[in-house]
Every structure is written in structure tokens, then in C-alpha cells.
Design a protein around this motif. Structure first.
Motif, PDB file in Angstrom:
ATOM      1  N   VAL A  24      49.937  61.474  68.861  1.00  0.00           N
ATOM      2  CA  VAL A  24      50.735  60.589  67.997  1.00  0.00           C
ATOM      3  C   VAL A  24      51.455  61.414  66.934  1.00  0.00           C
ATOM      4  CG1 VAL A  24      50.648  58.698  66.304  1.00  0.00           C
ATOM      5  CG2 VAL A  24      49.292  58.566  68.402  1.00  0.00           C
ATOM      6  N   ILE A  25      50.743  62.346  66.313  1.00  0.00           N
ATOM      7  CA  ILE A  25      51.344  63.199  65.280  1.00  0.00           C
ATOM      8  C   ILE A  25      52.436  64.075  65.898  1.00  0.00           C
ATOM      9  CG2 ILE A  25      50.931  65.028  63.588  1.00  0.00           C
ATOM     10  CD1 ILE A  25      49.668  62.384  62.742  1.00  0.00           C
ATOM     11  N   ALA A  26      52.170  64.646  67.073  1.00  0.00           N
ATOM     12  CA  ALA A  26      53.157  65.500  67.742  1.00  0.00           C
ATOM     13  C   ALA A  26      54.405  64.701  68.115  1.00  0.00           C
ATOM     14  CB  ALA A  26      52.548  66.152  68.981  1.00  0.00           C
ATOM     15  N   ASP A  27      54.233  63.485  68.614  1.00  0.00           N
ATOM     16  CA  ASP A  27      55.374  62.632  68.964  1.00  0.00           C
ATOM     17  C   ASP A  27      56.201  62.318  67.713  1.00  0.00           C
ATOM     18  OD1 ASP A  27      54.524  62.635  71.605  1.00  0.00           O
ATOM     19  OD2 ASP A  27      53.740  60.577  71.539  1.00  0.00           O
ATOM     20  N   TYR A  28      55.509  61.995  66.620  1.00  0.00           N
ATOM     21  CA  TYR A  28      56.192  61.718  65.356  1.00  0.00           C
ATOM     22  C   TYR A  28      56.989  62.950  64.909  1.00  0.00           C
ATOM     23  CZ  TYR A  28      56.851  61.375  60.350  1.00  0.00           C
ATOM     24  OH  TYR A  28      57.408  61.404  59.096  1.00  0.00           O
ATOM     25  N   GLN A  29      56.344  64.107  64.918  1.00  0.00           N
ATOM     26  CA  GLN A  29      57.012  65.332  64.474  1.00  0.00           C
ATOM     27  C   GLN A  29      58.200  65.691  65.368  1.00  0.00           C
ATOM     28  OE1 GLN A  29      53.504  67.820  64.282  1.00  0.00           O
ATOM     29  NE2 GLN A  29      53.304  67.479  62.074  1.00  0.00           N
TER      30      GLN A  29
END
Length: 177
Positions: free
Chosen positions: A107-112
Motif C-alpha cells: 500500500v505504501i509503495a503504491d502510494y509512493q
């Protein structure tokens, strides 16, 4: 009698005090709010990140997922007219709910990744540049300027980072800045 130490004024949030260019200010404040989002997650366990906070009904990680999709809708689909899935098929429930088989790291990687693409589209453009047609906006009179889009994103972040302050206080008593 001893004098109290001199109070030093708090530094401004966001870009440096000498920044006056509107493009740099909007992008700088947007970056500050993106970083604030990540700071406010710091120290939460995976369970705390994923568990919906009552009475709010969403999890901190769900908020990150939502903001990644907001970036996608307004910058990639809106400003860039890229052919992307703008809304999840499950609507708001899917927008705000992190699937059990999706890791926190993902989720964090997709957001970034969405933030990085947004930066590549917005940094070189002028605030007066209009959104391209064919994505979110179909006609010239519907297409807002980049300045309008960035201002919208800034208010989205300000509102949702404030919501995250409330969630964080409910989760573990931490208060925001």
C-alpha cells in the motif's frame, strides 16, 4: 529574578520562508503534507495501521490507499489524461478498505509510486497549463488549470491529515502538530 528563556518563533511548515513563487509554494506544501501523512503513521503496528478506527470507520492504511487514488484521479487521469483505472470497482468501500492479501508495504509503495508519477507530471508544468483532454475531462471548458488541481490536492491532504490526527489520538493518544 531569572528571566525565562527567549521564545524562538516556530519555523513555518512547508517550503522555506523565502519561497514566493506560487508553483513552488503549492508543490512544496503538497510535499510537506505527503511527508506529514507518513510521519503520522510512524510508530503504529501493522494491526493498528490496518484496523478501522471507530467511530471513523476507516483505517490509517485505508486513508493512505485513498490518497494514492486521489493523486491518480487528479494528476494522472485528470491533468495528464492517462488511461488509468480512476475508481475501484467496489466504490468507496474498496477505496478505503485494504484487502487482507495486500501488505502494508505494498500500500505504501503504491502510494509512493502515485506521488512520483504526479511529481513527474506537475514539476515541469506551469500553473496555468490546462488539464489534457480525454481522461477525466472531455471538453476544454471542463479542464481546470494545474494550479486549480494542485490547490484541490492540497486541501484534500490538509483535511485528511487532520482526520489522521483524530484517528491517531483515538488509537494511541498521540496528538498532531
Amino acid at each position: 529574578m531569572q528571566q525565562p528563556p527567549e521564545q524562538v518563533p516556530a519555523l513555518l511548515d512547508g517550503p522555506a520562508a523565502d519561497v514566493s513563487d506560487a508553483h513552488e509554494l503549492l508543490l512544496g506544501y503538497l510535499e510537506w503534507y505527503r511527508e506529514a501523512l507518513m510521519r503520522k503513521l510512524d510508530g503504529l503496528s501493522d494491526d493498528q495501521l490496518r484496523t478501522p478506527v471507530e467511530p471513523l470507520g476507516w483505517s490509517p492504511l485505508g486513508l493512505v490507499q485513498h490518497l494514492g487514488r486521489v493523486e491518480r484521479r487528479w494528476v494522472r487521469w485528470g491533468f495528464g489524461a492517462q488511461d488509468v483505472v480512476a475508481y475501484p470497482p467496489g466504490g468507496d468501500a474498496e477505496e478505503w478498505t485494504v484487502a487482507a492479501n495486500t501488505s502494508t508495504v505494498q500500500v505504501i509503495a503504491d502510494y509512493q509510486a502515485e506521488v512520483a508519477v504526479a511529481g513527474s507530471l506537475t514539476a515541469p508544468a506551469l500553473l496555468s497549463d490546462k488539464a489534457r483532454l480525454g481522461g477525466r475531462f472531455k471538453t476544454p471548458d471542463q479542464a481546470p488549470s494545474l494550479g486549480r488541481i494542485l490547490f484541490h490536492l492540497l486541501q484534500e491532504y490538509a483535511r485528511h491529515v487532520g482526520h489522521l490526527d483524530v484517528a491517531r489520538e483515538l488509537i494511541d493518544g498521540q496528538t498532531g502538530e
